[in-house]
Design a protein around this motif. Sequence first.
Motif, mmCIF file in Angstrom:
data_model
loop_
_atom_site.group_PDB
_atom_site.id
_atom_site.type_symbol
_atom_site.label_atom_id
_atom_site.label_comp_id
_atom_site.label_asym_id
_atom_site.label_seq_id
_atom_site.Cartn_x
_atom_site.Cartn_y
_atom_site.Cartn_z
ATOM 1 N N SER A 137 0.822 -1.201 0.000
ATOM 2 C CA SER A 137 0.000 0.000 0.000
ATOM 3 C C SER A 137 0.860 1.257 0.000
ATOM 4 C CB SER A 137 -0.915 0.023 1.231
ATOM 5 O OG SER A 137 -1.820 -1.070 1.188
ATOM 6 N N TYR A 183 0.337 5.587 0.016
ATOM 7 C CA TYR A 183 -0.654 6.629 0.237
ATOM 8 C C TYR A 183 -0.080 7.971 -0.202
ATOM 9 C CZ TYR A 183 -3.045 3.075 2.915
ATOM 10 O OH TYR A 183 -3.675 1.913 3.286
ATOM 11 N N TRP A 210 -5.189 5.762 -1.689
ATOM 12 C CA TRP A 210 -4.415 4.518 -1.736
ATOM 13 C C TRP A 210 -3.941 4.215 -3.155
ATOM 14 C CZ3 TRP A 210 -5.301 -0.026 -4.454
ATOM 15 C CH2 TRP A 210 -4.554 -1.141 -4.066
ATOM 16 N N HIS A 211 -2.711 3.757 -3.272
ATOM 17 C CA HIS A 211 -2.153 3.290 -4.532
ATOM 18 C C HIS A 211 -1.502 1.948 -4.260
ATOM 19 C CE1 HIS A 211 -2.363 7.445 -6.290
ATOM 20 N NE2 HIS A 211 -2.283 7.745 -5.000
ATOM 21 N N GLY A 212 -1.787 0.947 -5.079
ATOM 22 C CA GLY A 212 -1.255 -0.390 -4.832
ATOM 23 C C GLY A 212 -0.013 -0.701 -5.645
#
Length: 321
Positions: free
Chosen positions: A84, A86, A92-94
């Motif tokens: 994760s 942020y 959120w960016h994966g």
Amino acid sequence: MKKIIFILSAMAALLLGTAAQAYEMGMYVNDEYMDCDIQSVWGFDMLPILDIAPKIGFDCTYDGTTMVLYNDEQSYTFTVGDPSVYDKDGLWHGLEVVPAEIGGKLRIPANFLQEEFGLEYVWDAYTNLLFLNSEMSYNAFAGITESNKNIASLIITAQNELGYLEKQTNASLYDKTENAGVNNYTKYWAEIMPEYQAQPWCACFVTWCYVQSFGTGSAKTLLKHYPYVYCPTMSYLFNLKDDPQVGDVVIFKYGSVFAHTGIVIATGPHGYFTTIEGNAVDDSSGIKNGGAVTIKHYHKKNLPGTKFCRPDYSILSTENE
């Protein structure tokens, strides 16, 4: 709970380290060359982000667990072993592969930089170079194939010398920055023509690059004499060209005399070209005495009388048969 997260993160980093494959190669980031070791994990290139960040306009903080990548407009918080990420708005960016310390450096997957920042990321098989947001540098190598990869070898040799500073005395010749001075002592003279030590060394640098890339015999054939240490000599030996090509030796004319030289590593439209030169002014580092190996950018219209010498690299294929 924190202990469990720490253990899971450590396990993830250990698994990544086991799965990683290391590749040593050169890399361009925003058209600036750097040596780089790439770790590939499950098909994803893991880049040493602390080294790369300043070259793409970001600062970093890293405490061994959390890394913040930021500039005036953006920020992203990464945690080792956690997919994760942020941003500054808490969105959120994966990640497909978690951040991890591999090979002694914190790494994140290259595709994050591609997808989040729109940076181009290209690998060139023949030169074994990576290009991150470096269209100009990539174009310098575009079209390099098995038949002309010798030019790429020459360019890479020259690139590896970027940042070398001439020395005040005969000491520390093989350290890029130690004993920097204005007296023209260099490792290039030491290896090519020691008796000329302390003389201007731009042509000697060109000769050294050819010797390192192809050997002394081939360097002599390509340059039509040996050693190349005096710029006007090239004007007598070559059919001089008005327009540059990658791999040319440029000879700059000042007044009525050819008095400086370098290797053309890239060309652009309308007469623009890029060189690597020795005994040159390094504008980026503030070195003003003409004592560095550096990249320079020009437009030929501003250089009346400057010419280009074109070695016949095809002879290298013949010699190797």
